[in-house]
Write a protein that holds these residues in place. Sequence first.
Motif, PDB file in Angstrom:
ATOM      1  N   ILE A   1      43.007  23.165  40.044  1.00 12.86           N
ATOM      2  CA  ILE A   1      43.026  24.299  40.970  1.00 12.86           C
ATOM      3  C   ILE A   1      41.605  24.757  41.277  1.00 12.86           C
ATOM      4  O   ILE A   1      41.278  25.088  42.423  1.00 12.86           O
ATOM      5  CB  ILE A   1      43.863  25.451  40.383  1.00 12.86           C
ATOM      6  N   LEU A   2      40.750  24.776  40.252  1.00 13.84           N
ATOM      7  CA  LEU A   2      39.353  25.152  40.469  1.00 13.84           C
ATOM      8  C   LEU A   2      38.674  24.174  41.423  1.00 13.84           C
ATOM      9  O   LEU A   2      37.868  24.564  42.278  1.00 13.84           O
ATOM     10  CB  LEU A   2      38.619  25.191  39.125  1.00 13.84           C
TER      11      LEU A   2
ATOM     12  N   LEU B   1      39.869  24.962  44.875  1.00 13.46           N
ATOM     13  CA  LEU B   1      39.263  26.235  45.268  1.00 13.46           C
ATOM     14  C   LEU B   1      37.873  26.020  45.875  1.00 13.46           C
ATOM     15  O   LEU B   1      37.554  26.504  46.962  1.00 13.46           O
ATOM     16  CB  LEU B   1      39.173  27.128  44.030  1.00 13.46           C
TER      17      LEU B   1
ATOM     18  N   MET C   1      37.344  31.088  49.471  1.00 13.05           N
ATOM     19  CA  MET C   1      37.765  30.830  48.094  1.00 13.05           C
ATOM     20  C   MET C   1      38.676  31.935  47.579  1.00 13.05           C
ATOM     21  O   MET C   1      39.604  31.675  46.803  1.00 13.05           O
ATOM     22  CB  MET C   1      36.535  30.668  47.201  1.00 13.05           C
ATOM     23  N   GLN C   2      38.436  33.177  47.992  1.00 13.91           N
ATOM     24  CA  GLN C   2      39.285  34.285  47.562  1.00 13.91           C
ATOM     25  C   GLN C   2      40.707  34.116  48.079  1.00 13.91           C
ATOM     26  O   GLN C   2      41.686  34.401  47.376  1.00 13.91           O
ATOM     27  CB  GLN C   2      38.701  35.610  48.054  1.00 13.91           C
TER      28      GLN C   2
ATOM     29  N   TYR D   1      46.905  31.225  44.168  1.00 16.87           N
ATOM     30  CA  TYR D   1      47.177  30.577  42.890  1.00 16.87           C
ATOM     31  C   TYR D   1      47.336  31.530  41.715  1.00 16.87           C
ATOM     32  O   TYR D   1      48.245  31.406  40.911  1.00 16.87           O
ATOM     33  CB  TYR D   1      46.042  29.590  42.571  1.00 16.87           C
TER      34      TYR D   1
ATOM     35  N   ASP E   1      37.739  23.792  49.145  1.00 22.42           N
ATOM     36  CA  ASP E   1      38.039  24.555  50.365  1.00 22.42           C
ATOM     37  C   ASP E   1      36.816  25.322  50.828  1.00 22.42           C
ATOM     38  O   ASP E   1      36.532  25.397  52.032  1.00 22.42           O
ATOM     39  CB  ASP E   1      39.197  25.525  50.098  1.00 22.42           C
TER      40      ASP E   1
ATOM     41  N   ILE F   1      35.804  33.888  37.794  1.00 25.09           N
ATOM     42  CA  ILE F   1      35.944  33.461  39.181  1.00 25.09           C
ATOM     43  C   ILE F   1      36.111  34.678  40.097  1.00 25.09           C
ATOM     44  O   ILE F   1      35.458  34.796  41.140  1.00 25.09           O
ATOM     45  CB  ILE F   1      37.137  32.502  39.333  1.00 25.09           C
TER      46      ILE F   1
ATOM     47  N   LYS G   1      42.252  31.321  48.652  1.00 22.10           N
ATOM     48  CA  LYS G   1      42.902  30.303  47.815  1.00 22.10           C
ATOM     49  C   LYS G   1      43.221  30.849  46.427  1.00 22.10           C
ATOM     50  O   LYS G   1      44.283  30.565  45.855  1.00 22.10           O
ATOM     51  CB  LYS G   1      41.997  29.071  47.716  1.00 22.10           C
ATOM     52  N   LEU G   2      42.317  31.651  45.869  1.00 24.86           N
ATOM     53  CA  LEU G   2      42.541  32.248  44.549  1.00 24.86           C
ATOM     54  C   LEU G   2      43.757  33.159  44.560  1.00 24.86           C
ATOM     55  O   LEU G   2      44.570  33.143  43.628  1.00 24.86           O
ATOM     56  CB  LEU G   2      41.303  33.035  44.115  1.00 24.86           C
TER      57      LEU G   2
END
Length: 495
Positions: free
Chosen positions: A190-191, A194, A343-344, A350, A197, A321, A346-347
């Motif tokens: 996942i990282l 992240l 990135m936020q 998840y 992307d 993160i 996507k975070l």
Amino acid sequence: MKKKPAQDFVFDPKLCRELMTKFCIHAEIPFLKFEDPYLQVWIDSMQPAFQIKGRHTVRDDAMKMYQEMKKDIEIEFENLDSRICLTSDMWTSNQNLGYMCITAHYIDAGFNYKKKIINFKEVRYPHTGFAIEEAIVSCLTEWGIRNKIFTMTLDNANNNTTACEEFVKYHKNELLLEGQNLHVRCCAHILNILVQDGMKIIHRSINKIRELLKHIETSPTRLQDFNTIAIAMGLASKKGMCIDVANRWNSTWKMLVQALVYRSVLDSYASQHLQEYPIEEEWARAKGICDFLKAFEELTLTVSAHRKPTSHQFLPVVLCIRHALKDPAWQTSEVLKELASVMQTKLDKYWDPNEKDVDQNRRRKSKEIELNPALVIATFLDPRRKANYLDFFYSKVCNSDDQVCNHVDAAIDMVKKYIREYEQLATTGTAYSTPSSQGGSIIVGSPIVGKRKLEEEFAQYRSRRRTTRVQRSELDTYLEEICEVDMADFDVLNW
């Protein structure tokens, strides 16, 4: 001879053959090499008594050693009291055949961390969740550990989610709490997604740098030209260029870091060889992002460690993160603000338990990821953190004190459920017997017998009083003890 034996040497052909097989396996020597005509000639110059076997015999020796090692691991699994966590991934060959690798992670009786690859087999096409579940069950049945599984860590693909759902559906009676926390999404994967992307916003710069480095790497003459320019500019020469692997973001980051060090050399080289190279603005964007992603490189190394447990570091990684993406001090330019925003997003999909725009029904339908309670409990069981860290973590990610309390209480309740589950397993799986207190030489009516009997009765009475007066569990004691000091070399298993 430079190296003389400490004592009289006696040649053992059986031992020599065994060690040769181990070398063959470890060095990945093709069996066909053992039929090379010069091999026996070389061996004869050292030990004429040793006869090299053909490739079929060497292969049989290797398979025999494999079977012996497999039997040892089967016995270890059979005697294992703890549960086993699995990690698995798919691999595609040059022939586009799909293979599944499964690794078993467990802690032995001495609290030593162990990992063993227990499966590397072809998976039938298409690679649906049902095919993956079938391959996993086949592997676990072969090793006799179907009733010892705790979690499965897989990447975030829909077919893996389906595989875990099917496994729980048909095997929940063999799992702890009927497999409530079986499926763990791979944090490293996942990282990786992240950051991948986020790095799309500078994909043009990355492509230019990658193609330029490939142009240099693929010719010794061009590499020599590059080194000539580097030395003239006071930089060290390079034996080869660091070119990234597309699906590993940290390799791209390392490529960019190298390129930035040799930026002036690359610009000069590209001009001389008429190659496209990044413009000033693209170099500036790449530099800003590299500085920002340094923190994520450290986190990737943390969650990718494979010789020690990492699950108890999951919550701290998530907080790091979030902090990096939300801290204004990091976002010093428009490109970094854009990177953090991507990135936020996507975070939130998840890991964020309080995504504002997604209700629970939509989350369930889209199979978006929430924090696995097993990972929360692992952090709770870190003696440096305990319940205090859960309060701290949820105070950072929740919107109200009530939500913090609800999440922490839910985690503690889950811990208690697991304790009751283990207590029940221990009670049903272990037979306790009380040894006789009478010796053969002591006659009935002896004062010694009466004294011992009274001592036993008092011990039982004292035990009952302690039980009724103070209902304290190991969990209560653990929570009341002061947290351990957080040191860089702290070993949670050794504790």
